[in-house]
Design a protein around this motif. Sequence first.
Motif, short mmCIF file in Angstrom:
data_model
loop_
_atom_site.label_atom_id
_atom_site.label_comp_id
_atom_site.label_asym_id
_atom_site.label_seq_id
_atom_site.Cartn_x
_atom_site.Cartn_y
_atom_site.Cartn_z
N GLN A 219 0.83 -1.20 0.00
CA GLN A 219 0.00 0.00 0.00
C GLN A 219 0.86 1.25 0.00
OE1 GLN A 219 -3.30 0.07 -0.40
NE2 GLN A 219 -3.22 -2.18 -0.57
N LYS A 222 2.26 1.63 -3.52
CA LYS A 222 1.22 2.09 -4.43
C LYS A 222 0.92 3.57 -4.22
CE LYS A 222 -1.25 -2.28 -5.19
NZ LYS A 222 -2.53 -3.01 -4.99
N HIS A 223 0.90 3.98 -2.95
CA HIS A 223 0.63 5.38 -2.64
C HIS A 223 1.75 6.27 -3.19
CE1 HIS A 223 -1.11 8.79 -0.62
NE2 HIS A 223 -0.02 8.99 0.10
N GLN A 226 1.37 6.56 -6.85
CA GLN A 226 0.23 7.43 -7.15
C GLN A 226 0.60 8.90 -6.99
OE1 GLN A 226 -2.64 6.71 -8.44
NE2 GLN A 226 -3.43 8.80 -8.33
N ARG A 227 1.33 9.19 -5.91
CA ARG A 227 1.76 10.59 -5.71
C ARG A 227 2.69 11.04 -6.82
NH1 ARG A 227 4.43 11.26 -0.12
NH2 ARG A 227 5.14 9.16 -0.62
N ASN A 229 2.63 9.88 -9.88
CA ASN A 229 1.79 10.09 -11.06
C ASN A 229 1.06 11.43 -10.98
OD1 ASN A 229 2.47 7.64 -12.21
ND2 ASN A 229 0.80 6.53 -11.22
N GLU A 230 0.57 11.74 -9.79
CA GLU A 230 -0.15 13.01 -9.62
C GLU A 230 0.79 14.19 -9.85
OE1 GLU A 230 -1.73 12.74 -5.72
OE2 GLU A 230 -3.36 11.36 -6.29
N ASP A 233 1.37 14.48 -13.53
CA ASP A 233 0.21 15.04 -14.21
C ASP A 233 0.10 16.55 -14.00
OD1 ASP A 233 -0.44 12.53 -15.11
OD2 ASP A 233 -1.89 12.12 -13.50
N GLN A 269 7.83 3.99 -12.27
CA GLN A 269 6.73 3.07 -12.50
C GLN A 269 7.22 1.62 -12.52
OE1 GLN A 269 3.48 4.11 -12.83
NE2 GLN A 269 2.81 1.98 -12.86
#
Length: 347
Positions: A219, A222-223, A226-227, A229-230, A233, A269
């Motif tokens: 987890q 993954k977090h 995700q951060r 990726n954010e 973006d 990634q």
Amino acid sequence: MAAASCLLTEDQFMCSICLDLFTDPVATPCGHNFCKDCITTHWDINVFCQCPLCKETFYTRPELRVNTLISQMAAQFRRSAQQEASSNTSRLPCTGLDDISCDICVGNKLKAMKSCLVCMASYCETHLEPHFTVTGLKKHQLINPVKNLQSRMCMKHDKQLELFCKTDQMCVCMLCMVLDHKAHDVIPLKKEYEEKKAELGKTEAEIQQMIQRKRLKIQEIKHSVQRSNEAADKEKEDGVQVFNALREFVERSQAKLIETIEEKQRPIQKQGESLIIELEQEISMLMKRSAKLEQVSHSEDHLHLIQSFPFLNAVPPTKDWTEVSICPPTYVGTWMTAVKLSSKSPS
């Protein structure tokens, strides 16, 4: 008379010496009945002629005669039991390769329901019944059917392995304890089984904690991804806004920006995916070990648990993930680099 006979039970026609239905029953002067051969043998090996039940002593050996009525009634009970066993067609036949057959059945053997560690035999449902009804058999230790019961006997003394030598870490029989392990720390097999079972329980709990920690690490990874990726973006969005304002070379600068950011993000990634795969593989291995530990811990087979203990008690080696983490790259100023690269590129 028929109603009265229904009140009689098989136990009333059972010899207390051989624990079987009477054969040539005789009565002692004190009124107790035994098989003629059983009571005769009992008196032959003892100094006094004494009743095995009430302990009354006969100073003159009694003359014994067969009680024909009791003999006939015992024979009738024996025939009824045999007929019931032979007519019982609802029992499971022993057909599977892993099925354990009844040691008592003749001809088409039925599937064994239990194995007796005292009788060293496996029984189908019909032949197992005496172990629930006969007083002398009720104390026998029954387990789920197992193959090769002889492996539970001491090869040296041909006695049941019912003790455990903690000094030599091996299962032994009563004679082994007296002859070969006299000064050793010897305990009942059941006690060692309980100790080993408790240790396996601790090991299983430790593995479950390891699984939980690794799931939390997944987890966390993954977090982090995700951060990252954010952040990527957001930087792409900001860069697009800047390059839209530059109109003349916005499309070329935007493409260069996206390419630069994705080149930075791609290793993150891949790193995250690689770490997750590795952690899931370790969890899969630990869950298999946990399932095996649970199976063995719920087993009633003392010997199997003890023999499996050295292989199951050790926690499988896994990677230390304490310091493992994902470090996202910084994207600040990426759009400026893209602008410079675009401005240097030929139009």
